[in-house]
Design an enzyme around this catalytic site. Structure first.
Site, PDB file in Angstrom:
ATOM      1  N   HIS A  53      31.410  -1.416  28.551  1.00 10.14           N
ATOM      2  CA  HIS A  53      30.943  -2.117  27.350  1.00 10.14           C
ATOM      3  C   HIS A  53      30.422  -1.151  26.293  1.00 10.14           C
ATOM      4  CE1 HIS A  53      29.771  -6.060  25.614  1.00 10.14           C
ATOM      5  NE2 HIS A  53      28.881  -5.331  24.960  1.00 10.14           N
ATOM      6  N   ASP A  55      29.809  -1.387  21.863  1.00  9.87           N
ATOM      7  CA  ASP A  55      29.858  -2.287  20.704  1.00  9.87           C
ATOM      8  C   ASP A  55      30.216  -1.586  19.398  1.00  9.87           C
ATOM      9  OD1 ASP A  55      29.022  -5.137  21.382  1.00  9.87           O
ATOM     10  OD2 ASP A  55      27.469  -4.014  22.417  1.00  9.87           O
ATOM     11  N   GLU A 169      33.041 -10.700  23.913  1.00 16.01           N
ATOM     12  CA  GLU A 169      31.670 -10.867  24.390  1.00 16.01           C
ATOM     13  C   GLU A 169      31.097 -12.238  24.030  1.00 16.01           C
ATOM     14  OE1 GLU A 169      27.483  -8.395  24.781  1.00 16.01           O
ATOM     15  OE2 GLU A 169      28.760  -8.035  23.048  1.00 16.01           O
ATOM     16  N   HIS A 196      27.260 -15.663  25.367  1.00  9.95           N
ATOM     17  CA  HIS A 196      26.408 -14.583  24.892  1.00  9.95           C
ATOM     18  C   HIS A 196      24.970 -15.073  25.056  1.00  9.95           C
ATOM     19  CE1 HIS A 196      24.724 -11.538  21.989  1.00  9.95           C
ATOM     20  NE2 HIS A 196      25.350 -10.808  22.886  1.00  9.95           N
ATOM     21  N   HIS A 237      25.263 -11.747  30.636  1.00 12.14           N
ATOM     22  CA  HIS A 237      24.717 -12.718  29.677  1.00 12.14           C
ATOM     23  C   HIS A 237      24.643 -14.145  30.201  1.00 12.14           C
ATOM     24  CE1 HIS A 237      23.844 -10.423  26.081  1.00 12.14           C
ATOM     25  NE2 HIS A 237      24.997  -9.790  26.186  1.00 12.14           N
ATOM     26  N   HIS A 258      27.923  -5.255  31.646  1.00 12.58           N
ATOM     27  CA  HIS A 258      26.726  -4.466  31.309  1.00 12.58           C
ATOM     28  C   HIS A 258      25.475  -5.227  31.736  1.00 12.58           C
ATOM     29  CE1 HIS A 258      27.413  -7.120  27.927  1.00 12.58           C
ATOM     30  NE2 HIS A 258      26.342  -6.733  27.268  1.00 12.58           N
ATOM     31  N   ASP A 371      26.649  -0.207  27.192  1.00 11.92           N
ATOM     32  CA  ASP A 371      26.193  -0.966  26.018  1.00 11.92           C
ATOM     33  C   ASP A 371      25.851  -0.037  24.861  1.00 11.92           C
ATOM     34  OD1 ASP A 371      25.815  -3.272  24.568  1.00 11.92           O
ATOM     35  OD2 ASP A 371      23.897  -3.810  25.446  1.00 11.92           O
TER      36      ASP A 371
END
Length: 449
Positions: A53, A55, A169, A196, A237, A258, A371
């Site tokens: 993961h 972003d 995600e 999420h 999540h 993650h 992350d």
């Protein structure tokens, strides 16, 4: 990659890791560090290090508009920063020079939309970020290569490029539509996180009030269609009930892209031990995150206390000690920060989470999901994508064998991808694409008070 280039890269990697170990008082270099670094380098020369993961795609969208707006071919660590929504963002944690230093073999680039954006707007925003990933990869063909399978990862790795995969995600990004899910797969998505930070129409989040207490019938249909496609079911999540429901429903290995171990940090985003045992039975993978509040209970408590204090000073429209006085509220929060320093989170704490997942779920079910560029700061020693080897050195120091380090680095994820692909081949031979709708499957659920 030629042997001479590998030798040069190994020397650069050795120097970089030793510099990292020397830079932090908590990670002082030891006499055996050079030997451990050499071991890790050998492992990462034969096994691609796969991060679950990152972003960066969202950060590119927010800060630069598109992939042409930033040069990833040079360090992004010291780029001039511009306020985003009134706040200064963190320096970027990702660029190609640091990817090379970190020996990264494959990256799942996350494509995310805020969970408050739903419906067709979420679908559009997701596709735009998928386009950012494809454009980013096309811009750096010597360094990055799109990948859609374990075999693709190995081909890119052998060619000396970072395999680039896509993960969605948030289940809200398919607008409650299995045809949209299939089209996301068609343009490259190889996992989807079921929620999420907010519940969606068919699954509960870890950080929202329970609405469904797991998965609705349509949620189970989403999981099965993902199995049929070969898209990994990502349970980071989601609530513990959703974790359990998805693990029960899935006939393919699942992933946590993650997440941390809840036994070490009682944060709702982390994975309870009973779920870790289910992951072992499912033969899935938990990719341990670097997010400080999911690693350290002291940091999680500090963040909660700070958020409460911030609300106490300024909680519009009617409450707050300094409502309508932003400068006084800012000064008061700065004074609170001075008296309550942020707890330190370290690389060793991340290693503790990895070892706990290994202890409960087994060595075949653990991986790395940083992350990076989705968190405001990092543990000491893991400041960017160049630092992965230092984490493996810490584990080698704790007694991990080369084979075990290889499984953590990427071997386990390659196995999960291959097993999920085998399930998809079997299901596609006997099942057509599902035409189920949320209205059909969840009609009875909607009628309940």
């Amino acid at each position: 990659m030629t042997s001479s280039k590998r030798s040069t890269q190994a020397m650069v990697g050795l120097a970089a890791i030793l510099a990292t170990l020397c830079a932090s008082p908590a990670m002082a270099a030891r006499p055996d560090d050079a030997a451990l670094v050499a071991r890790v380098d050998r492992v990462l020369a034969t096994t691609p290090l796969i991060d679950g993961h990152n972003d960066l795609a969202w950060e590119i969208r927010e800060r630069f508009g598109n992939a042409a707006g930033v040069d990833l071919g040079v360090s992004t660590a010291n780029l001039p920063l511009k306020p985003v929504d009134g706040e200064m963002p963190s320096p970027l944690m990702t660029d190609i020079p640091r990817l090379r230093k970190g020996h990264l073999g494959a990256q799942f680039w996350s494509v995310w939309t805020p969970p408050t954006i739903t419906g067709p707007a979420a679908v559009k925003m997701t596709l735009e970020q998928i386009d950012i990933v494809h454009t980013m990869v096309a811009r750096y063909p010597k360094d990055l290569q799109m990948a859609y399978s374990a075999d693709d990862i190995m081909r890119a790795f052998k060619a000396g490029r970072v395999a680039s995969l896509i993960g969605i995600e948030g289940g809200h990004q398919i607008d409650d539509s299995l045809p949209v899910l299939r089209q996301m797969y068609a343009v490259g998505a190889r996992y989807m996180t079921l929620t999420h930070t907010l519940d969606n129409d068919w699954a509960d989040s870890a950080t929202d009030a329970p609405k469904h207490h797991g998965l609705t019938p349509f949620g189970r249909a989403v999981v099965h269609e993902m199995n049929r496609l070969g898209m990994l079911v990502d349970l980071s999540h989601v609530s513990p009930d959703t974790m359990r429901a998805a693990l029960t429903a899935s006939v393919a290995p699942v992933m946590f892209s993650h997440s941390g171990a809840r036994a070490l940090d009682d944060h709702p985003r982390d994975v309870p031990d009973d779920v870790l045992k289910m992951v072992a039975h499912n033969h899935g993978i938990v990719m341990v995150t670097f997010a400080p509040s999911y690693v350290s209970p002291a940091r999680a408590r500090w963040e909660a206390d700070r958020a409460a204090e911030q609300t106490r000073y300024n909680a519009p429209p009617y409450a707050g000690l300094y409502i309508g006085q932003p400068e006084r509220a800012k000064a008061a929060l700065a004074e609170w920060d001075r008296k309550h320093p942020q707890p330190i989170v370290t690389l060793a704490m991340v290693a503790d989470h990895i070892e706990h997942v290994r202890k409960v779920a087994g060595i075949d079910c653990v991986g790395i999901g940083s992350d990076f560029d989705g968190i405001p700061d990092t543990p000491q020693g893991l400041e960017g994508v160049d630092k992965y080897p230092a984490l493996l050195v810490e584990l080698a120091r704790r007694g991990w064998t080369d084979e075990e380090l290889g499984k953590l680095a990427g071997g386990n994820m390659l196995r999960v991808l291959r097993e999920a692909a085998a399930v998809a081949t079997r299901l596609q031979a006997s099942e057509p694409p599902s035409s189920a709708t949320i209205g059909q499957l969840d009609a009875d659920v909607a009628k309940k008070p």
